[in-house]
Write an enzyme that holds these catalytic residues in place. Sequence first.
Site, PDB file in Angstrom:
ATOM      1  N   ASN A  68       0.969  -1.214   0.217  1.00 58.79           N
ATOM      2  CA  ASN A  68      -0.209   0.171  -0.092  1.00 58.79           C
ATOM      3  C   ASN A  68       0.865   1.485   0.098  1.00 58.79           C
ATOM      4  O   ASN A  68       0.453   2.184  -0.633  1.00 58.79           O
ATOM      5  CB  ASN A  68      -0.935  -0.175   1.235  1.00 58.79           C
ATOM      6  N   GLU A  89       3.285  -5.070  12.460  1.00 60.59           N
ATOM      7  CA  GLU A  89       2.153  -4.231  12.124  1.00 60.59           C
ATOM      8  C   GLU A  89       1.194  -4.658  11.137  1.00 60.59           C
ATOM      9  O   GLU A  89       1.283  -4.835  10.051  1.00 60.59           O
ATOM     10  CB  GLU A  89       3.124  -2.940  11.676  1.00 60.59           C
ATOM     11  N   CYS A 141      -3.441   1.627   6.593  1.00 67.25           N
ATOM     12  CA  CYS A 141      -3.820   0.806   7.672  1.00 67.25           C
ATOM     13  C   CYS A 141      -4.457   1.877   8.638  1.00 67.25           C
ATOM     14  O   CYS A 141      -5.151   1.612   9.556  1.00 67.25           O
ATOM     15  CB  CYS A 141      -2.997  -0.047   8.355  1.00 67.25           C
ATOM     16  N   GLU A 198       6.831   0.402  16.343  1.00 66.07           N
ATOM     17  CA  GLU A 198       7.751   0.994  15.636  1.00 66.07           C
ATOM     18  C   GLU A 198       7.924   2.495  15.793  1.00 66.07           C
ATOM     19  O   GLU A 198       7.269   2.956  16.622  1.00 66.07           O
ATOM     20  CB  GLU A 198       7.489   0.863  14.034  1.00 66.07           C
TER      21      GLU A 198
HETATM   22  O1  TXE Z   1      -1.196  -8.885   2.398  1.00 68.55           O
HETATM   23  P1  TXE Z   1      -0.022  -9.896   2.846  1.00 68.55           P
HETATM   24  P2  TXE Z   1      -2.326  -8.942   1.237  1.00 68.55           P
HETATM   25  C1  TXE Z   1      -4.257  -6.193   4.718  1.00 68.55           C
HETATM   26  C2  TXE Z   1      -5.434  -5.780   3.862  1.00 68.55           C
HETATM   27  C3  TXE Z   1      -5.438  -6.486   2.792  1.00 68.55           C
HETATM   28  C4  TXE Z   1      -4.983  -7.909   3.433  1.00 68.55           C
HETATM   29  C5  TXE Z   1      -4.229  -9.152   2.491  1.00 68.55           C
HETATM   30  O2  TXE Z   1      -6.824  -5.921   4.593  1.00 68.55           O
HETATM   31  O3  TXE Z   1      -6.664  -6.727   2.216  1.00 68.55           O
HETATM   32  O4  TXE Z   1      -4.092  -7.288   4.365  1.00 68.55           O
HETATM   33  O5  TXE Z   1      -3.467  -8.249   1.894  1.00 68.55           O
HETATM   34  C6  TXE Z   1       4.216 -11.217   2.396  1.00 68.55           C
HETATM   35  N1  TXE Z   1       5.093 -15.502   5.111  1.00 68.55           N
HETATM   36  N2  TXE Z   1      -3.364  -5.244   4.642  1.00 68.55           N
HETATM   37  O6  TXE Z   1      -2.592 -10.544   1.083  1.00 68.55           O
HETATM   38  O7  TXE Z   1      -0.083 -11.181   2.127  1.00 68.55           O
HETATM   39  C7  TXE Z   1       3.609 -10.415   1.052  1.00 68.55           C
HETATM   40  O8  TXE Z   1       4.445 -11.084  -0.002  1.00 68.55           O
HETATM   41  C8  TXE Z   1       5.729 -14.497   4.976  1.00 68.55           C
HETATM   42  C9  TXE Z   1      -2.991  -4.306   5.728  1.00 68.55           C
HETATM   43  O9  TXE Z   1      -1.762  -8.668   0.044  1.00 68.55           O
HETATM   44  O10 TXE Z   1      -0.151  -9.943   4.281  1.00 68.55           O
HETATM   45  C10 TXE Z   1       3.893  -9.223   1.120  1.00 68.55           C
HETATM   46  O11 TXE Z   1       5.325  -8.679   0.947  1.00 68.55           O
HETATM   47  N3  TXE Z   1       5.340 -13.165   4.137  1.00 68.55           N
HETATM   48  C11 TXE Z   1      -1.476  -3.901   5.526  1.00 68.55           C
HETATM   49  C12 TXE Z   1       3.724  -9.100   2.820  1.00 68.55           C
HETATM   50  O12 TXE Z   1       3.696 -10.219   3.291  1.00 68.55           O
HETATM   51  C13 TXE Z   1       4.429 -13.552   3.568  1.00 68.55           C
HETATM   52  C14 TXE Z   1      -0.848  -3.644   4.210  1.00 68.55           C
HETATM   53  C15 TXE Z   1       2.117  -8.141   2.972  1.00 68.55           C
HETATM   54  O13 TXE Z   1       1.310  -9.018   2.518  1.00 68.55           O
HETATM   55  C16 TXE Z   1       3.608 -14.515   3.679  1.00 68.55           C
HETATM   56  C17 TXE Z   1      -1.252  -4.737   3.420  1.00 68.55           C
HETATM   57  C18 TXE Z   1       3.922 -15.454   4.338  1.00 68.55           C
HETATM   58  N4  TXE Z   1       3.340 -16.905   4.392  1.00 68.55           N
HETATM   59  C19 TXE Z   1      -2.575  -5.578   3.758  1.00 68.55           C
HETATM   60  N5  TXE Z   1       2.381 -14.328   2.741  1.00 68.55           N
HETATM   61  C20 TXE Z   1      -1.226  -2.885   6.553  1.00 68.55           C
HETATM   62  N6  TXE Z   1      -1.143  -3.116   7.838  1.00 68.55           N
HETATM   63  O14 TXE Z   1      -0.892  -1.738   6.106  1.00 68.55           O
HETATM   64  C21 TXE Z   1       2.788 -13.216   2.210  1.00 68.55           C
HETATM   65  N7  TXE Z   1       3.620 -12.581   2.714  1.00 68.55           N
END
Ligand code: TXE
Length: 481
Positions: free
Chosen positions: A150, A248, A282, A461
Site C-alpha cells: 500500500n 504491524e 492501515c 515501530e
Molecule cells: O497482504 P499480505 P495481502 C491487509 C488488507 C489486505 C489484507 C491482505 O486488509 O486486504 O491485508 O493483503 C508477504 N510469509 N493489509 O494478502 O499477504 C507478502 O508477500 C511471509 C494491511 O496482499 O499480508 C507481502 O510482502 N510473508 C496492511 C507482505 O507479506 C508473507 C498492508 C504483506 O502481504 C507470507 C497490506 C508468508 N506466508 C495489507 N504471505 C497494513 N497493515 O498496512 C505473504 N507474505
Amino acid sequence: MEMIRNYINGELVPPVGEQYLDNHNPATGKVYGQLPDSDERDVKQATEAALHAFPAWSKTPRNDRARIMMRLADLIEQNLDALAMAESIDNGKPVSLARVVDIPRAAANIRFYATGIMHYASEAHNMEDTAINYTLRDPIGVAGCISPWNLPLYLFTWKIAPALAAGCTVVAKPSEITPLTAFKLSELAIEAGLPAGVLNIVHGLGPKVGAAITEHPEISAISFTGGTATGKTIARIAAPMFKKLSLELGGKNPNIVFADCDFDEMLTTTMRSSFANQGQICLCGPRIFVERPVYEKFKTAFVEKTKQLKIGHPQDKNTKMGAVASESHMEKILHYIALAKEEGGTVLAGGHRVHMEGELAGGWFIEPTIIEGLSYDCRTNTEEIFGPVVTIMPFDTEEEVLKYANATSYGLAGTVWTRDLKRAHRVAHQLHSGIVWINCWLLRDLRTPFGGVKASGVGREGGFQAIDFFTEPKNVCIRIA
Ligand code: TXE
C-alpha cells in the site's frame, strides 16, 4: 519491459531458479514488467551475504553508517520524480500523492534513523555503594524485513532504516505486487556506497520468499507489515524459533465526530482519512460515527464531496484518486460492498467498479463508496476492507460511541473530532488503540510509538523503539565494594 532483479551481496542478480512473475500496472490491468519468482535458494544466498557482512557493518562507527545512509536519503530526493512515477505506475496511486507523501517520507525515514543512531544511548543503574550496572545494546544480527504494497517504498524504508542504523544487516522482501521502487532503491544503495551484503533484497511471493525468510535459522528478527492473517502465519513459525517479532497488521479504525467540532476542518480531513490512497492505508478511518445533531448535515456534505471526487489517470498530476493495487484486491473490495448490501446497508455514494476509457479500460478502479444503515457489529463494520469504502452511523452518547468504536478485534488508530478538551482526553483514554488523533489525522512525528493493540499487531515501530527492536540489551554488573 521493466526487468527487476534481486540485490544480493552488493549485486543485481537474477533468481537462482530463473523464474519470473508478471508485474501489472493497476491503472491498465496490463503486464508492464517482470520480477524474480525467487525461492529459498535466493534467501539462502542473501542470508549468507548478510551474515558475512555483519561483523564489519556492526563494527563500522555509527558516524560512518550514518554518512552512507544520509547519502542514500539524498539520492532518493534527487530521484524524487522518477521514484514517484515508478510508485504510481506500480501501485496505481496518484503520482501527486507519491510525490508529496511516499517518496519524501522514504528519504525522511532513512535520515531520521541515520541521525537517530547518533543520539541512541543505553542505560546505567547504580546500586549505591555496592555495584554499578550498565547495559550494552548490540545489533541483533541479520534482520528479516517484509513489507506490503500500500505504501511500498515508505514502509520498506521504515523497516530497513532502523535495522541498518542499529548495525544489523538485512534480508528484505518487498511486496510482489509493488516491487519496483525497492528495486530502484537497490540501485541507489549501490550508488550510495552501501557495503556488499549489508542490505539484500529478494523479490517474490510471500509463501515462498517471505516464508523462507521467516524460517531461516540465521535470521534473528522479523519485522513485518501486512495482513493480520499473514501476521499469524509468521508468528506461528517464528515464535517457537524464539525470533524477535514486530508485527504491524490491519486496522478498522473509528472516526468519531462530535457535534461541537470544527465542521469544515473535520469534513476536509475526513475526506482524506476515508479515501486517501484509495482507502488503502492501515490508518484510514472507515467507520465514521457522527453525533446525531450534526448527522444529517454531515451526511449531505460528505456525500456531495465524495460524489465530486474524480477518479483519474494515476500519472496525471491533477488526479486525486487512482486505481486499487491489484485485481484480487479489487474483487475483495467489491465483495465487501455486496456484503454490506446483504447486511442491510444503503449505498449513498459509489458502490461500483469504474470502467474507464482508452488505455485505462482494463484498470482496477473503484468509486469512493459511502454506506449507511448498518449495525456497528456486522461484518462490514468489523472486518478490514482496505479500500475506498466507509460506513456512517449516528450516535447519541459518549458511552454508546465508545462501545461502537471498540467493537472490533482491531486496535490500530482512532480519530476524535471535538472542541471539548475534557471529552477529547476522556475518549482518547478509553479507545482500544495504539494511536489516537484529536482534531487531525495522519499527523506523524517519527519519534512517537507506532503500532496497534489486539489483532492490529505486536510491538511498536518509530523512535528509539525501533532501534531497541533491532538490538539486544546485555546488562553488565560490576561490584564496586
Ligand atoms: O497482504 P499480505 P495481502 C491487509 C488488507 C489486505 C489484507 C491482505 O486488509 O486486504 O491485508 O493483503 C508477504 N510469509 N493489509 O494478502 O499477504 C507478502 O508477500 C511471509 C494491511 O496482499 O499480508 C507481502 O510482502 N510473508 C496492511 C507482505 O507479506 C508473507 C498492508 C504483506 O502481504 C507470507 C497490506 C508468508 N506466508 C495489507 N504471505 C497494513 N497493515 O498496512 C505473504 N507474505
